[in-house]
Design a protein around this motif. Sequence first.
Motif, mmCIF file in Angstrom:
data_model
loop_
_atom_site.group_PDB
_atom_site.id
_atom_site.type_symbol
_atom_site.label_atom_id
_atom_site.label_comp_id
_atom_site.label_asym_id
_atom_site.label_seq_id
_atom_site.Cartn_x
_atom_site.Cartn_y
_atom_site.Cartn_z
ATOM 1 N N HIS A 1 1.025 7.516 3.911
ATOM 2 C CA HIS A 1 0.468 6.188 4.222
ATOM 3 C C HIS A 1 1.267 5.423 5.276
ATOM 4 O O HIS A 1 0.885 4.314 5.629
ATOM 5 C CB HIS A 1 0.247 5.350 2.957
ATOM 6 N N ALA B 1 10.628 8.977 4.061
ATOM 7 C CA ALA B 1 9.477 8.059 4.019
ATOM 8 C C ALA B 1 9.177 7.478 5.389
ATOM 9 O O ALA B 1 8.031 7.422 5.823
ATOM 10 C CB ALA B 1 9.746 6.938 3.026
ATOM 11 N N LEU B 2 10.220 7.054 6.066
ATOM 12 C CA LEU B 2 10.009 6.368 7.340
ATOM 13 C C LEU B 2 9.760 7.353 8.471
ATOM 14 O O LEU B 2 8.852 7.168 9.274
ATOM 15 C CB LEU B 2 11.222 5.487 7.660
ATOM 16 N N HIS C 1 17.507 3.292 1.544
ATOM 17 C CA HIS C 1 16.477 2.361 1.065
ATOM 18 C C HIS C 1 16.787 1.911 -0.365
ATOM 19 O O HIS C 1 17.337 2.678 -1.165
ATOM 20 C CB HIS C 1 15.121 3.082 1.104
ATOM 21 N N SER D 1 8.899 5.784 -3.056
ATOM 22 C CA SER D 1 9.774 5.286 -4.127
ATOM 23 C C SER D 1 9.660 6.194 -5.344
ATOM 24 O O SER D 1 10.665 6.604 -5.933
ATOM 25 C CB SER D 1 9.394 3.856 -4.528
ATOM 26 N N CYS E 1 15.064 1.791 -2.868
ATOM 27 C CA CYS E 1 14.471 2.558 -3.965
ATOM 28 C C CYS E 1 15.389 3.690 -4.420
ATOM 29 O O CYS E 1 15.149 4.272 -5.478
ATOM 30 C CB CYS E 1 13.087 3.084 -3.587
ATOM 31 N N GLY F 1 15.459 8.750 8.841
ATOM 32 C CA GLY F 1 14.935 7.458 9.292
ATOM 33 C C GLY F 1 15.301 6.402 8.261
ATOM 34 O O GLY F 1 14.670 6.320 7.213
ATOM 35 N N GLY G 1 3.971 6.655 -3.879
ATOM 36 C CA GLY G 1 4.704 6.404 -2.636
ATOM 37 C C GLY G 1 6.040 7.092 -2.672
ATOM 38 O O GLY G 1 6.397 7.790 -3.635
ATOM 39 N N VAL H 1 7.602 -1.291 7.319
ATOM 40 C CA VAL H 1 7.148 0.015 7.826
ATOM 41 C C VAL H 1 5.839 0.322 7.134
ATOM 42 O O VAL H 1 5.824 0.784 5.993
ATOM 43 C CB VAL H 1 8.180 1.121 7.527
HETATM 44 C C1 LIG Z 1 8.911 2.803 2.835
HETATM 45 C C2 LIG Z 1 10.171 3.473 2.490
HETATM 46 C C3 LIG Z 1 10.453 3.858 1.185
HETATM 47 C C4 LIG Z 1 9.574 3.497 0.029
HETATM 48 O O1 LIG Z 1 8.323 4.109 0.132
HETATM 49 P P1 LIG Z 1 7.061 3.520 -0.618
HETATM 50 O O2 LIG Z 1 5.969 4.413 -0.188
HETATM 51 O O3 LIG Z 1 6.904 2.116 -0.140
HETATM 52 O O4 LIG Z 1 7.337 3.589 -2.074
HETATM 53 C C5 LIG Z 1 11.615 4.555 0.936
HETATM 54 N N1 LIG Z 1 12.461 4.865 1.940
HETATM 55 C C6 LIG Z 1 12.230 4.488 3.205
HETATM 56 C C7 LIG Z 1 13.221 4.869 4.267
HETATM 57 C C8 LIG Z 1 11.075 3.789 3.541
HETATM 58 O O5 LIG Z 1 10.848 3.429 4.810
#
Ligand SMILES: *Cc1c(COP(=O)(O)O)cnc(C)c1O
Length: 465
Positions: A283, A254-255, A170, A131, A172, A225, A129, A72
């Motif tokens: 981003h 995030a997504l 996710h 995370s 993270c 998401g 980000g 993503v």
């Molecule tokens: C991309 C993503 C993350 C992590 O985000 P980063 O910006 O890569 O640190 C966490 N959760 C989901 C659902 C994501 O798609």
Amino acid sequence: MQGHRMLDDMIDHLASLQERPLWQPAPPEVRAAFKAPLPDEPTDLAEVHADFLGLVLPYGGGNLHSGFMGWVQGGGTPVGMLADMLAGGLNANLGGRDHIPIAVEAQIVSWVRDIFGFPETSGGLFLTGASQANFVAVLMARVRAVGDQVRRTGLGSQSRLVAYTSAEAHGCIPRAIDMAGIGTDQLRMIPTNHARQIDLEALKAAITADRATGLTPFLIVGSAGTVNTGAIDDLAGLADIAADEDLHFHVDGALGSLAVLAPDLKPLFAGLERADSLAFDFHKWGQVPYDAGFILVRDAKLLRQTFGAPAAYLARAATGLAGGDWWPSDDGPDLSRGFRALKTWFTLRTYGLGALGASISANCALAQGLADRIRHEPGLELAAPVALNVVCFAYRTRADDTEGSINAAIVERLHLDGIVAPSMTRIEGKAVIRAAIVNHRTSIDDIERLIERVLFFGKALDNQG
Ligand SMILES: *Cc1c(COP(=O)(O)O)cnc(C)c1O
């Protein structure tokens, strides 16, 4: 002079992405160039730039390209690039002090509040980000649950804290629980329902069971998401449970969460405005160049309570450069911080929220179109429901390929082919092809090419096997 050429070259590059492969492996001589010794002597800028053109630019990660559907990742924009150049020229440090770059970040905080329907009392800031933003949320929830003396005493081995998220969360999230010293044994990965949303009944039962054994539930992390399939948890349902149980309700957006900018998608996120905190990324669907993660918090004081530091060299003055009423270094883990707000400010103002929402909506329409094509294509099958912009599907092959290994092989061939690049994931243990449509440049032509290339490599591999 050379500066003008560098800018022109990059703008030309962005205007002609389709003429080059999405991705290509770097040959050994290119990799060898990055084993050079320390540069004692100066090199002409033109020569270093020529190396960039020959050694770096052709071997990027592919996410600029319209056919990129792997993982993503956002596609960036020329406006974001130019703004980042200005930010580099300004070389602002957004840790604190009294200067207008801080006001630009504060402006984004207030816009983010409006985008997500959060109250005036909310706050937030840029981080690398999602995370990091999810990690910050866990630290805040920890302070909220046990008090800020935990910053001095640490949790200790007697900690009873337990957090909850779905099995589709996710990676993270467990990492954040680990980094916060809670320990991943204290994170309950709750099963999901047929739509791959967290199962609310199972969640309630887990909380009750943990309380019965003397543990202290403190945090629910919902997904707006999921990374695997784009499923959006029942956020209103989670908000109700968190309110009933007096738990911190954090959302990993995030997504998907920026899809609230698209009027047709916004209803999917009902309940998001009730979250105590939200992590998301400019981003990704915001198309701001890397990196630009963000944490939004309902009660801004909680950030200060979690991170505020009294160090003498950071003392505030009433006036002058050491003044200023908001020092982001009090509200997050970083002291020195770059000017992520500027590229975001340029992006939001130049394109406007309507265009960003329309691009997100178009991505989701392409995902639905792709799902339709797959349903009508006898050689392919859908592997999960399509809630947003992520389509998981498989090439139908011999019954004995229970691992779906042909799909992993197809994805590898597609990457080397350099035309479309989905990624691979596993659904119920079986490898499937995963197309996450995030790039504003992606069009119906890319979707057609994806179908065509998957069938092509699928047949070729089937014949070999
Ligand atoms: C991309 C993503 C993350 C992590 O985000 P980063 O910006 O890569 O640190 C966490 N959760 C989901 C659902 C994501 O798609």
